[in-house]
Design an enzyme around this catalytic site. Structure first.
Site, short mmCIF file in Angstrom:
data_model
loop_
_atom_site.label_atom_id
_atom_site.label_comp_id
_atom_site.label_asym_id
_atom_site.label_seq_id
_atom_site.Cartn_x
_atom_site.Cartn_y
_atom_site.Cartn_z
N ASP A 143 0.67 -1.26 -0.03
CA ASP A 143 -0.05 -0.05 0.02
C ASP A 143 0.72 1.23 0.03
OD1 ASP A 143 -1.30 -2.19 0.78
OD2 ASP A 143 -2.23 -1.33 2.53
N GLU A 159 5.56 -8.55 11.51
CA GLU A 159 5.08 -8.15 10.13
C GLU A 159 6.06 -7.71 9.29
OE1 GLU A 159 2.04 -4.86 10.57
OE2 GLU A 159 1.18 -5.44 8.55
#
Ligand code: 2M8
Length: 441
Positions: A161, A396
């Site tokens: 993103d 992550e």
């Protein structure tokens, strides 16, 4: 960790930051889980595809009705899928955009090592027409007139993103007064602002999503309603991989693989014609309305390695860039592959998709490199991935210099793809990997 992420019929990427089902996360998590629990792995994909829209679109988020609206933004009250689009399912709320089509590849690989081949064959038979619809959506609705590549309408569709690859297109957006509806970021309740996108980036994300939503998610008017129309080397590279997998699935379920092979070939040719720049030896994202290529060198530019038909010249050029100082931290204990050029303006070792190493992009490049016989570099990427999770846990994303973990911890695909990676190592690779891990500080 994967078992703790299971909520009955699907898994959560993270119990805190991402409390719903995400499309490409589900494919990665199903693939990792399939090595030890075939039934839940199949169920994960089944749940996702039960939320598929009637036009074939697989939404990027399937919302869990038992989770409060304020647990994640943008939630169901923002997307309003069931009331805004005639194509959306009525019995489940979803987002109105999609994500990379990695599912056919995951399903085929799950089938290849299934302990119960009969159940797996039956599952592929159920999934195949749904995968066909998903790919038809990409090839028909997402190739507006004059476009040979499937386009994204939002950075969230890329899965990367906040990548600098989209900066130019986002910087050029002219947002009218009132174009950004009022909203509250929920991610900052669970993530450090230094790791997450800026507020300015979020405003642009929300503007683009609201504009597409307000059109009724009308793909027939894409060029008018989506001021961000990008063909990406990763988005379209994954499409070639998945169309190739779809052809193989067709053969397994007794359907005709030829149309899928032809589609894969068309996208392959378009990637070379439209995203490949011979003089710089690099693939870049293309803003299709203005015909402008992104000049930032990001990890997306390597993803066409996933295309099995890529020529040796192009593979060699990509490997040269991957091996360069732009993507190799200048220290022996550093980690590959950073998500952005280490020398790029705005490189940030901890901010979401603007520098850190991610396990899923490492896994995709590792797969692509092995497919093209680039075993040494593939092994280096696998070793970096395993060293990272062994040293600091299933975060992550990670700092390419010192391996610190950022974003959420207990992150689904970091665990799932580690399983897949380990399962695929041959005995020699396994031995060398253990040697590297034995000397971890
Ligand atoms: C991230 O994206 C979501 C929006 O879709 C977010 O930031 O809230 C991305 O890393 C994306 O690739 C991923 O699928 C999602 C869930 O892990 O998180």
């Amino acid at each position: 960790m994967l078992d703790a992420a299971w909520i009955g019929a699907s898994s959560l990427p993270s119990r805190t930051l991402y409390p719903h089902q995400w499309s490409w996360d589900s494919a990665f998590m199903a693939l990792g889980r399939s090595w030890y629990d075939q039934s839940r792995a199949q169920q994960e994909l089944e749940t996702l595809f039960r939320a598929q829209w009637s036009n074939g679109m697989v939404p990027h988020i399937v919302f869990n009705p038992s989770v409060a609206e304020d647990a994640y933004f943008p939630g169901p009250a923002f997307w309003q899928s069931s009331t805004r689009s005639p194509n959306a399912p009525r019995d489940v709320e979803t987002s109105g955009i999609t994500q990379p089509t990695i599912h056919a590849h995951a399903a085929l690989e799950m089938h290849r090592h299934a302990l119960d081949p009969v159940a797996s064959g039956a599952f592929l038979g159920w999934l195949y027409p749904r995968l066909v619809a998903q790919h038809r959506y990409m090839l028909d609705a997402r190739r507006p007139a004059g476009t040979r590549l499937a386009v994204m309408v939002h950075p969230w569709e890329s899965g990367l993103d906040n990548s600098p690859a989209w900066d130019r297109a986002l910087d050029d957006l002219v947002i009218p007064a009132g174009g950004v509806p009022p909203y509250v970021r929920r991610d900052l309740a669970h993530g450090d602002p230094k790791d997450r996108p800026t507020n300015e980036a979020y405003d642009r994300f929300v503007y683009l999503a609201a504009r597409y939503r307000d059109s009724g998610y009308d793909d027939a008017r894409l060029v008018d309603v989506a001021p961000f129309l990008i063909a990406g080397p990763m988005f379209d590279g994954i499409l070639v991989l998945s169309l190739t997998a779809l052809a193989e699935i067709a053969s397994i379920v007794g359907a005709d693989p030829t149309p899928h092979r032809e589609d894969a070939h068309e996208i392959h040719a378009a990637i070379i014609d439209e995203l490949w720049d011979g003089p710089t030896g690099r693939m870049s994202a293309l803003e299709v309305t203005r015909g402008e290529r992104s000049v930032e060198d990001t990890i997306v530019s390597f993803a066409p390695l996933l295309d099995p038909h890529l020529s040796t010249d192009v593979v060699d050029a990509i490997v040269r860039d991957l091996r360069s100082a732009s993507f190799h931290p200048d220290r022996p204990d550093g980690y590959v592959v950073p998500s952005f050029d280490l020398k790029g303006v705005g490189f940030d070792e901890r901010r979401y998709w603007r520098g850190p190493v991610w396990i899923n992009t490492n896994w995709l490049l590792w797969w692509g490199l092995r497919q093209h016989g680039q075993m040494e570099l593939a092994e280096e990427i696998a070793a970096s991935s395993l060293r990272l999770v062994a040293r600091t846990g299933f975060h992550e994303y990670f700092d390419p210099f010192d391996g610190r973990g950022f974003g959420t911890d207990s992150f689904g695909w970091s665990a799932a793809l580690t399983i897949d990676l380990i399962e695929r190592l041959d005995p020699g690779e396994r031995r060398r990997m253990n040697e590297r891990l034995a000397v971890l500080p």
